[in-house]
Design a protein around this motif. Sequence first.
Motif, PDB file in Angstrom:
ATOM      1  N   ARG A 104       8.439   8.219  -2.164  1.00 59.22           N
ATOM      2  CA  ARG A 104       8.375   9.048  -3.363  1.00 59.22           C
ATOM      3  C   ARG A 104       6.975   9.627  -3.538  1.00 59.22           C
ATOM      4  O   ARG A 104       6.000   8.883  -3.583  1.00 59.22           O
ATOM      5  N   PRO A 105       6.869  10.955  -3.638  1.00 55.71           N
ATOM      6  CA  PRO A 105       5.548  11.568  -3.784  1.00 55.71           C
ATOM      7  C   PRO A 105       5.085  11.573  -5.242  1.00 55.71           C
ATOM      8  O   PRO A 105       5.878  11.725  -6.162  1.00 55.71           O
ATOM      9  N   GLN A 106       3.797  11.381  -5.439  1.00 55.23           N
ATOM     10  CA  GLN A 106       3.158  11.500  -6.739  1.00 55.23           C
ATOM     11  C   GLN A 106       1.861  12.263  -6.569  1.00 55.23           C
ATOM     12  O   GLN A 106       1.210  12.175  -5.527  1.00 55.23           O
ATOM     13  N   ARG A 107       1.470  13.001  -7.589  1.00 56.43           N
ATOM     14  CA  ARG A 107       0.249  13.800  -7.517  1.00 56.43           C
ATOM     15  C   ARG A 107      -0.605  13.528  -8.747  1.00 56.43           C
ATOM     16  O   ARG A 107      -0.098  13.530  -9.869  1.00 56.43           O
ATOM     17  N   PHE A 108      -1.899  13.316  -8.519  1.00 50.84           N
ATOM     18  CA  PHE A 108      -2.815  13.008  -9.603  1.00 50.84           C
ATOM     19  C   PHE A 108      -4.035  13.927  -9.552  1.00 50.84           C
ATOM     20  O   PHE A 108      -4.578  14.182  -8.472  1.00 50.84           O
ATOM     21  N   ALA A 109      -4.443  14.399 -10.720  1.00 43.03           N
ATOM     22  CA  ALA A 109      -5.695  15.149 -10.816  1.00 43.03           C
ATOM     23  C   ALA A 109      -6.861  14.167 -10.803  1.00 43.03           C
ATOM     24  O   ALA A 109      -6.720  12.990 -11.168  1.00 43.03           O
ATOM     25  N   TRP A 110      -8.041  14.637 -10.415  1.00 45.72           N
ATOM     26  CA  TRP A 110      -9.219  13.769 -10.408  1.00 45.72           C
ATOM     27  C   TRP A 110      -9.536  13.271 -11.816  1.00 45.72           C
ATOM     28  O   TRP A 110     -10.032  12.151 -11.987  1.00 45.72           O
ATOM     29  N   SER A 111      -9.234  14.059 -12.805  1.00 43.43           N
ATOM     30  CA  SER A 111      -9.518  13.654 -14.194  1.00 43.43           C
ATOM     31  C   SER A 111      -8.621  12.515 -14.658  1.00 43.43           C
ATOM     32  O   SER A 111      -8.883  11.912 -15.705  1.00 43.43           O
ATOM     33  N   GLU A 112      -7.546  12.195 -13.906  1.00 46.12           N
ATOM     34  CA  GLU A 112      -6.625  11.130 -14.300  1.00 46.12           C
ATOM     35  C   GLU A 112      -7.012   9.765 -13.741  1.00 46.12           C
ATOM     36  O   GLU A 112      -6.384   8.761 -14.078  1.00 46.12           O
ATOM     37  N   ILE A 113      -8.039   9.708 -12.899  1.00 47.60           N
ATOM     38  CA  ILE A 113      -8.431   8.437 -12.291  1.00 47.60           C
ATOM     39  C   ILE A 113      -9.196   7.609 -13.317  1.00 47.60           C
ATOM     40  O   ILE A 113     -10.246   8.015 -13.809  1.00 47.60           O
ATOM     41  N   VAL A 114      -8.652   6.426 -13.641  1.00 49.62           N
ATOM     42  CA  VAL A 114      -9.241   5.573 -14.677  1.00 49.62           C
ATOM     43  C   VAL A 114     -10.147   4.498 -14.080  1.00 49.62           C
ATOM     44  O   VAL A 114     -11.277   4.294 -14.516  1.00 49.62           O
ATOM     45  N   SER A 115      -9.651   3.775 -13.079  1.00 49.32           N
ATOM     46  CA  SER A 115     -10.435   2.685 -12.501  1.00 49.32           C
ATOM     47  C   SER A 115      -9.976   2.394 -11.084  1.00 49.32           C
ATOM     48  O   SER A 115      -8.853   2.729 -10.687  1.00 49.32           O
ATOM     49  N   VAL A 116     -10.864   1.753 -10.329  1.00 48.53           N
ATOM     50  CA  VAL A 116     -10.573   1.342  -8.957  1.00 48.53           C
ATOM     51  C   VAL A 116     -11.049  -0.099  -8.812  1.00 48.53           C
ATOM     52  O   VAL A 116     -12.227  -0.386  -9.001  1.00 48.53           O
ATOM     53  N   THR A 117     -10.128  -1.005  -8.488  1.00 50.50           N
ATOM     54  CA  THR A 117     -10.452  -2.433  -8.432  1.00 50.50           C
ATOM     55  C   THR A 117     -10.189  -2.992  -7.044  1.00 50.50           C
ATOM     56  O   THR A 117      -9.122  -2.762  -6.461  1.00 50.50           O
ATOM     57  N   ASN A 118     -11.157  -3.744  -6.533  1.00 47.29           N
ATOM     58  CA  ASN A 118     -11.029  -4.365  -5.215  1.00 47.29           C
ATOM     59  C   ASN A 118     -10.339  -5.719  -5.350  1.00 47.29           C
ATOM     60  O   ASN A 118     -10.813  -6.602  -6.061  1.00 47.29           O
ATOM     61  N   HIS A 119      -9.201  -5.887  -4.664  1.00 40.76           N
ATOM     62  CA  HIS A 119      -8.471  -7.151  -4.671  1.00 40.76           C
ATOM     63  C   HIS A 119      -8.538  -7.834  -3.304  1.00 40.76           C
ATOM     64  O   HIS A 119      -7.645  -8.598  -2.948  1.00 40.76           O
ATOM     65  N   GLY A 120      -9.597  -7.574  -2.577  1.00 41.56           N
ATOM     66  CA  GLY A 120      -9.779  -8.221  -1.278  1.00 41.56           C
ATOM     67  C   GLY A 120      -9.187  -7.423  -0.143  1.00 41.56           C
ATOM     68  O   GLY A 120      -9.897  -6.703   0.561  1.00 41.56           O
ATOM     69  N   SER A 165       0.811  -1.211   0.000  1.00 46.07           N
ATOM     70  CA  SER A 165       0.000   0.000   0.000  1.00 46.07           C
ATOM     71  C   SER A 165       0.852   1.272   0.000  1.00 46.07           C
ATOM     72  O   SER A 165       2.004   1.278   0.444  1.00 46.07           O
ATOM     73  N   ALA A 166       0.253   2.346  -0.494  1.00 47.67           N
ATOM     74  CA  ALA A 166       0.871   3.664  -0.355  1.00 47.67           C
ATOM     75  C   ALA A 166       1.005   3.988   1.125  1.00 47.67           C
ATOM     76  O   ALA A 166       0.155   3.612   1.936  1.00 47.67           O
ATOM     77  N   GLU A 167       2.074   4.671   1.490  1.00 55.39           N
ATOM     78  CA  GLU A 167       2.302   5.006   2.890  1.00 55.39           C
ATOM     79  C   GLU A 167       1.347   6.097   3.360  1.00 55.39           C
ATOM     80  O   GLU A 167       0.889   6.093   4.505  1.00 55.39           O
ATOM     81  N   LYS A 168       1.045   7.017   2.452  1.00 51.43           N
ATOM     82  CA  LYS A 168       0.175   8.128   2.802  1.00 51.43           C
ATOM     83  C   LYS A 168      -0.538   8.615   1.545  1.00 51.43           C
ATOM     84  O   LYS A 168       0.070   8.739   0.487  1.00 51.43           O
ATOM     85  N   VAL A 169      -1.826   8.870   1.674  1.00 46.82           N
ATOM     86  CA  VAL A 169      -2.605   9.452   0.582  1.00 46.82           C
ATOM     87  C   VAL A 169      -3.373  10.637   1.147  1.00 46.82           C
ATOM     88  O   VAL A 169      -4.075  10.508   2.153  1.00 46.82           O
ATOM     89  N   THR A 170      -3.213  11.783   0.518  1.00 45.96           N
ATOM     90  CA  THR A 170      -3.953  12.976   0.906  1.00 45.96           C
ATOM     91  C   THR A 170      -4.828  13.401  -0.262  1.00 45.96           C
ATOM     92  O   THR A 170      -4.327  13.574  -1.375  1.00 45.96           O
ATOM     93  N   ALA A 171      -6.121  13.554  -0.018  1.00 47.68           N
ATOM     94  CA  ALA A 171      -7.056  13.913  -1.089  1.00 47.68           C
ATOM     95  C   ALA A 171      -7.839  15.155  -0.699  1.00 47.68           C
ATOM     96  O   ALA A 171      -8.259  15.302   0.453  1.00 47.68           O
ATOM     97  N   ASP A 172      -8.003  16.044  -1.657  1.00 51.92           N
ATOM     98  CA  ASP A 172      -8.866  17.202  -1.467  1.00 51.92           C
ATOM     99  C   ASP A 172      -9.581  17.475  -2.786  1.00 51.92           C
ATOM    100  O   ASP A 172      -9.544  16.654  -3.703  1.00 51.92           O
ATOM    101  N   VAL A 173     -10.240  18.621  -2.895  1.00 54.13           N
ATOM    102  CA  VAL A 173     -11.035  18.896  -4.087  1.00 54.13           C
ATOM    103  C   VAL A 173     -10.172  19.111  -5.333  1.00 54.13           C
ATOM    104  O   VAL A 173     -10.680  19.091  -6.457  1.00 54.13           O
ATOM    105  N   ASN A 174      -8.868  19.285  -5.147  1.00 52.76           N
ATOM    106  CA  ASN A 174      -7.965  19.508  -6.276  1.00 52.76           C
ATOM    107  C   ASN A 174      -7.405  18.216  -6.863  1.00 52.76           C
ATOM    108  O   ASN A 174      -7.049  18.162  -8.034  1.00 52.76           O
ATOM    109  N   GLY A 175      -7.298  17.173  -6.037  1.00 56.03           N
ATOM    110  CA  GLY A 175      -6.721  15.934  -6.535  1.00 56.03           C
ATOM    111  C   GLY A 175      -6.219  15.059  -5.404  1.00 56.03           C
ATOM    112  O   GLY A 175      -6.595  15.228  -4.239  1.00 56.03           O
TER     113      GLY A 175
END
Length: 282
Positions: A195-211, A177-187
């Motif tokens: 290593r930090p990464q930043r994603f816009a909401w428009s970049e989210i393609v899919s979310v899959t449950n693996h248990g 898992s990611a160590e930390k995820v911060t989400a707000d209205v911007n992304g």
Amino acid sequence: MLASTEQPQLDPQLREQTLLPQLYSNRRWIKTRQAIRLGEEGLTEVYGGREVTTPWDEVYGVEWHAYHAKIKLAGRALAVDDRYGDWRRLAQQVEELSPAATGEARGMEVDPEQIAEWLGIPVDGSLVCRLGMPRWGAWALLSFIILMFVLMLVFAHGNGFGGFVQVPMIVGALLLSAEKVTADVNGVSVRMKGRPQRFAWSEIVSVTNHGQYWEVVTDRGKFRVAGSVKNAAKLVNALQHAAASRGVGMVLPDEAPLPEGAISRMTGPTEGDVQRGISRAE
């Protein structure tokens, strides 16, 4: 099985004949969901002691099959069949009332207030998901579990494992898992292995449950969130909505959030800020 392109022809007078609310009761003796109600406010699932309402702009379409239909919501599908009586009319009404199903949602912008509602935060707030233990602690715990597993194999002859095998899976999910995820209205800001990464909401393609974890695919890679991480359910809910909204052509914010420490939200500049420029404030 009918594909979505082979759905039955809609009644041309359906729009004029639809009077809300419409109630479709579950006719089976053994049931969890007692009824589905269509109203001006949205689609409501009626259970024994509670009701769950999904607004029409969060109903993302209908998938038709030979003997049932699936109403697509964020991260799940609501199956309707003959237990609700005229399930075809129910599905047709949903198609008439859902902007995504009619195509009216294409090009509509998702506003910050909507994203804040998905996250369960104020518009100027943020949702923080963090591992409950440092990564080295998870590795140590996994090593201890493997040692215990080996000892059980040697001395217990493989008996009495019960749910023990699930524990390494949970710890393994934490390690992936990611160590930390911060989400707000911007992304969404993700910290993975330092290593930090930043994603816009428009970049989210899919979310899959693996248990034990969720895999989030974006336009620029993917990341995982363990189900046991604090606030994971709220984060996944927002990500699922973002992916579903994108899928029906809605427009989401396309600018990734700024790095942590670069700037913060302010209620308004003070006189000192005007003199020295805008500075970070909480």
